[in-house]
Design a protein around this motif. Structure first.
Motif, short mmCIF file in Angstrom:
data_model
loop_
_atom_site.label_atom_id
_atom_site.label_comp_id
_atom_site.label_asym_id
_atom_site.label_seq_id
_atom_site.Cartn_x
_atom_site.Cartn_y
_atom_site.Cartn_z
N LYS A 1 0.82 -1.20 0.00
CA LYS A 1 0.00 0.00 0.00
C LYS A 1 0.86 1.26 0.00
CE LYS A 1 -4.28 -1.93 0.79
NZ LYS A 1 -5.55 -1.91 1.52
N LEU A 2 1.74 1.40 0.98
CA LEU A 2 2.62 2.58 0.97
C LEU A 2 3.93 2.27 0.27
CD1 LEU A 2 2.35 4.44 4.39
CD2 LEU A 2 1.58 5.17 2.15
N CYS B 1 10.52 -6.49 15.32
CA CYS B 1 9.41 -5.56 15.06
C CYS B 1 8.98 -4.89 16.35
CB CYS B 1 8.20 -6.30 14.48
SG CYS B 1 8.44 -6.94 12.84
N LYS B 2 8.86 -3.59 16.30
CA LYS B 2 8.32 -2.86 17.45
C LYS B 2 6.86 -3.27 17.67
CE LYS B 2 11.85 0.15 17.52
NZ LYS B 2 12.64 -0.72 16.59
N HIS C 1 3.95 -2.14 6.45
CA HIS C 1 3.24 -1.82 7.71
C HIS C 1 4.06 -0.90 8.59
CE1 HIS C 1 -0.59 -3.87 7.62
NE2 HIS C 1 -0.02 -4.84 6.93
N TYR C 2 5.35 -1.03 8.53
CA TYR C 2 6.21 -0.11 9.28
C TYR C 2 5.95 1.33 8.81
CZ TYR C 2 10.58 2.52 9.86
OH TYR C 2 11.50 3.49 10.11
N LEU C 3 5.94 1.53 7.48
CA LEU C 3 5.68 2.88 6.96
C LEU C 3 4.26 3.34 7.31
CD1 LEU C 3 7.40 2.83 3.44
CD2 LEU C 3 8.21 3.89 5.56
N ARG C 4 3.30 2.41 7.21
CA ARG C 4 1.93 2.78 7.53
C ARG C 4 1.80 3.24 8.98
NH1 ARG C 4 -1.64 -2.01 4.70
NH2 ARG C 4 -3.40 -0.77 5.43
N SER C 5 2.63 2.67 9.85
CA SER C 5 2.53 3.01 11.27
C SER C 5 2.97 4.45 11.54
CB SER C 5 3.37 2.05 12.11
OG SER C 5 4.74 2.38 11.99
N LYS C 6 3.63 5.06 10.57
CA LYS C 6 4.15 6.44 10.76
C LYS C 6 3.05 7.49 10.84
CE LYS C 6 8.56 5.64 10.59
NZ LYS C 6 9.37 5.96 11.78
N THR D 1 5.90 9.85 5.51
CA THR D 1 6.64 8.62 5.22
C THR D 1 7.75 8.83 4.20
OG1 THR D 1 5.05 7.97 3.52
CG2 THR D 1 4.62 7.21 5.75
N ASN D 2 8.06 10.07 3.85
CA ASN D 2 9.10 10.32 2.85
C ASN D 2 10.50 10.09 3.38
OD1 ASN D 2 7.15 13.06 1.73
ND2 ASN D 2 7.40 11.09 0.70
#
Lengths: 357, 357, 357, 357
Positions: free
Chosen positions: B8-9, B217-218, B348-353, D354-355
């Motif tokens: 997705k991201l 993973c956090k 998912h890491y990026l989505r968590s941002k 997310t950049n």
């Protein structure tokens, strides 16, 4: 993007916390001009409804769906179908003791970490109550697929170690609805029921397997590479609360086999095969044979016995279920499995409309 | 929408047929200003590369990736990373005999049904050759995750009935790369190798299981409801050629257990649990413990022995593999499993941002 | 998600920096089994190609597209169409002086702010060179739409203050390709050419308007609410470099009118209207009449004269274009406008396939 | 996919027909733990509400929003925010005469063509009543942006030929809310009001322009190529009922200008420019200056006078508005324009997270 929408062309977006004002959703991309049988929708909801047996949670929810849009004079308009289901039997006292505590194997801790805030009442958004919305949307998908002669049936094939180890073709799946458990073999259904009773009496819970069979898919539905029908089915099933595994056709069993033992030989031009270890899908696309798969449910995490856990300060605490909970979700999970299967297949059916012009 | 994009991201979109001019893809959404180690990428490709052993296909492909954009003076620009891999060892004669025939348990028939046209050379788009692109993108995802101390390791835990039935914690996963099979236990690795040899000598093929472990993973990555990390991992794995099953943590085994046996009790504020039957994910969101899962591979469908099938007119024909094929994909599939895991987790890491501001 | 993909069912994802190794893209969702005329594609590229006149940049690019996948024996496979165009005439010296400077009204500054890194050579990713990929994909879309008798034509309706103020129906749009400017009226074309020459001689640049007409759309294409065809056309046009405005049908002119003056009265069952101020779209959905709109281009920002600006330390500097630049983009922008229109309409055409079953 | 969802990370999905049971929507992707001021939301709804003046429709709708989920103890949970607004003043008799007729310049005809069925009551889904949902979601977006010091203001800059032809910087935009028209200059506001009265007395309607100014965006928000902020703003605006045009910064005016006249020279490291013809965006990404744009509204299509049209059999009929309609939508459209701007900017703000890592 935030995880509350399922599907690409036929989409379901849901909202709602377990003990909020109401839950609901929007079905979008549903074709226009289709007569909707609302009784069939309610029937699916009733299959999932709690409180029907001493073996399920005693939470009393009528689970009456109100449709707010998208249906006009009994037919779909092609516009989004908005719906809500009120939360009536909200018993917040049951949950006050959980405000600062994290129940083992629940999502309390992870929601807290992700959002830095959570609705602690009954698990909030993480509660399986949300699956009511899936069942409603799945009932729409079933009605769409019925026009294509696609039929989706599921049954409980194991509870704990009680395993109905027979091929689905040898069973009369219509009998699954004749007992509370949802197992088409009455002898096994009785054994499973006794197992659940025993477990419940100990304040414990138990897992099991649901088998789902989709008949009637035309050859040629599905997408290559990443959106294989099997990949989307796997995602659909693993998105259901308490599901820990998915296997298509021959599944894990095939890992021990030789190619010569499990290749599905074609018998005719229409794609009929001698065996169906593939589970009706090759290269992610349906081949016209039955699609069937198993879904593994772990035991419910809420126990009616003391469990050790921590609170949000890291102190050790004892937790014991006070709410109304299921000792085994399998009987009520069948309509959910079928709904997610229906949504997945209906989505791919619509996607297949644009491959050839 | 057409099944060629994952994520997705952080997205990977791939193109290419097995015996076309080249395969390739576009990685988009990768953060800017990150130094890329191209050797590490090539190393991952080499792990997947055919022709390294008599036990894998003898197709000779250098699998050298050419980057066309998105990297400037060794660092990512934040713009799309375009890449191609040329198809060199294209031996079309091997496939001419398949022009009008449908190989059993392959995607020939279903692609024909879906598209009314297909590139019959080596399965065209349905070939596992496409997974080269996944390995490249996965190597980028691994480098992103490495900054967060996330490590992804996999090993072959079974080939046929030879099963390394031990918890991953008891194994030294670093040893998996010390043998051709990819099994961390040398004794089992040898047994598996012998099994594959035996099968190959019979012109047959064999399945198996890969276990994958994601550490570091956090707590708090993942989305609720439909895009649970486990749901996305299941989809990622089932999208790999020949995969028939997925199970997270305790998996199918948990279906036979009681809640009191498999609930994961919290030990401390950080989320550390006494056991990890949940497989590091609760309510679809990581809890900080290891994420681990099993992936079931069926035996390769192409056999070096006669098989019955049909042609596109429905006539019965005999088919026998002429190309260069693997008797067992497990050894080469590890980097693919890891790549898909890395893409899923990095996404998912990026989505968590964007959860908290 | 990162802005490099256009469309929903028919998608184009592009990559590439202006002076990188190559630019390219992936067309996905294109229906299978369609014969592709590659000459037509190259013809569109040639319409956009620089270096054809003293009035356009003298950058010499052959702009030959290489197709890597998705086409087999002249027909589309339904699988992704990967393509690249090599950057040949890369003259990096032209840009070294810009390494630390931000050109006025360019994207140098904003890319630096967003990504903390940028490829300063010719604007990198922000260069209009990327539009080559759009023209290629647009040519595919045009060929798909041609089967539905949809024709897309555009012309330069103004350059600076020289305005061809006539309804498109009074013009012979086929004549637009008979002069370098792209204006169907030879008298106006000559005036526009002179204006551009004058501006160029002063080291300056000039803006203008392109009018685009889409004929042949069936009534019923488009989506309600957010994805109105006009909304998607507006997005498509505003995504083109240097575009500052969009108006459909009567456009800004209608803001001064009364309803009784600009309502389009239906004449017949087929949807034919007496006037067409609506521009062929009502409620976001085509009504069967011509769709037409204007696109406003600002003057090119790169001037062949000194301009004041700052470097990345905030110091004042002088900047003067050294590369090869257009004094007016309008003549070369027509195929880009048409391509984006074709992609938008073709996407909605495919989307319309799933409304009714 | 079906046009009822806006945004990528911050999404709004809406449902509802003008005279159905209720309209509503789901806001998803909104960050957690943000205190929501519900009064501010109602205030925005009141700005849009009909029936406040003789110059707007007399439909009486309370437009009270009910929030069903996603907010807990005054703060957002990070889960979807479901909401509904009941349709109270449903006067179906007003629309019975339209059952088989197509109103000129409305969406009756196109919906019929697309869906083969329509809710003819007040335009059903195509009614501007749906914009209530946008205003609600926009109010959430505004509250999110307020934390970043982003402020969005709009004003009516023209009604018919009465044009407030001044730069927004010379106006006190706070005064726009001091009169019914929404024009910050009281003298022009009065002239516009008189013009609307005159038009209304003739059973006619009139168009106009809204100017919107967004201050406080950090440099670096937006995406390159297709999802330029300006492209997404254009789409957002063109998705509003009756909008026919969009122009950013210098807009159509710049088409008549030379580069040397409209290039925006940088003044300092922070990105401040001497002029702002670019409208605060370069290469699709914000540069830290004000973003401003014009939105063109055509006159309302429903007239209180006889118009010629056809019925669904192709017979000529006379149509005259019987419902309660606005002679000019501009005054009520300001909160809608601002809401769509806020949703667009907030979405890009979240995407910018997310950049860089």
């Amino acid at each position: 993007m935030s995880g509350n929408t399922f599907g690409k062309l036929l989409t379901l977006t849901t909202f709602g916390e377990s003990h909020g004002i109401s839950i609901g959703g929007i079905i979008d991309g549903y074709p226009s001009n289709i007569s909707i049988n609302k009784n069939e929708i309610q029937k699916e909801l009733d299959r999932r409804k709690p409180g029907k047996s001493v073996l399920t949670t005693q939470r009393k929810e009528e689970d009456k769906v109100e449709f707010l849009s998208g249906i006009f004079e009994g037919k779909t308009l092609g516009t989004p179908i908005g719906f809500i289901i009120k939360n009536n039997d909200v018993n917040i006292k049951d949950y006050n003791h959980l405000k600062d505590k994290f129940r083992p194997s629940h999502a309390d801790f992870t929601y807290e970490k992700k959002y830095k805030i959570r609705d602690y009442r009954g698990g909030g958004r993480s509660s399986a109550r949300e699956t009511v919305c899936r069942v409603i949307a799945g009932a729409f998908a079933k009605q769409l697929l019925a026009k294509e002669k696609v039929v989706i049936r599921s049954y409980v094939s194991s509870v704990g170690e009680i395993l109905l180890d027979r091929n689905y073709k040898e069973l009369d799946l219509l009998k699954s609805d004749q007992n509370f458990i949802g197992c088409p073999d009455p002898f096994f259904a009785k054994k499973m029921e006794n197992e659940i009773k025993k477990v419940k009496n100990n304040g414990d819970t138990i897992g099991g397997i649901i088998t789902c069979v989709i008949s009637g898919c035309k050859a040629g539905w599905g997408e290559p590479v990443f959106d294989k029908i099997n990949a989307d089915l796997a995602k659909a099933m693993l998105s259901i609360n308490a599901v820990k595994g998915f296997e298509l056709g021959g599944g894990f069993h095939m890992t021990t086999k030789k190619g010569s033992e499990v290749n599905d030989v074609f018998l005719e031009k229409g794609g009929k095969t001698a065996t169906n270890f593939s589970g009706g899908i090759q290269g992610g696309i349906s081949n016209g044979n039955d699609i069937y798969f198993n879904v593994a449910f772990k035991p419910v995490a809420t126990l009616m016995q003391d469990q050790r856990s921590i609170d949000n300060k890291g102190n050790e605490v004892k937790i014991k279920g006070k709410g109304r909970h299921d000792p085994c979700v399998l009987p009520r999970a069948r309509p959910i499995v079928e709904a997610m299967a229906a949504l997945t297949i209906a989505d791919h059916y619509l996607r297949s409309k644009t491959n050839n012009i």
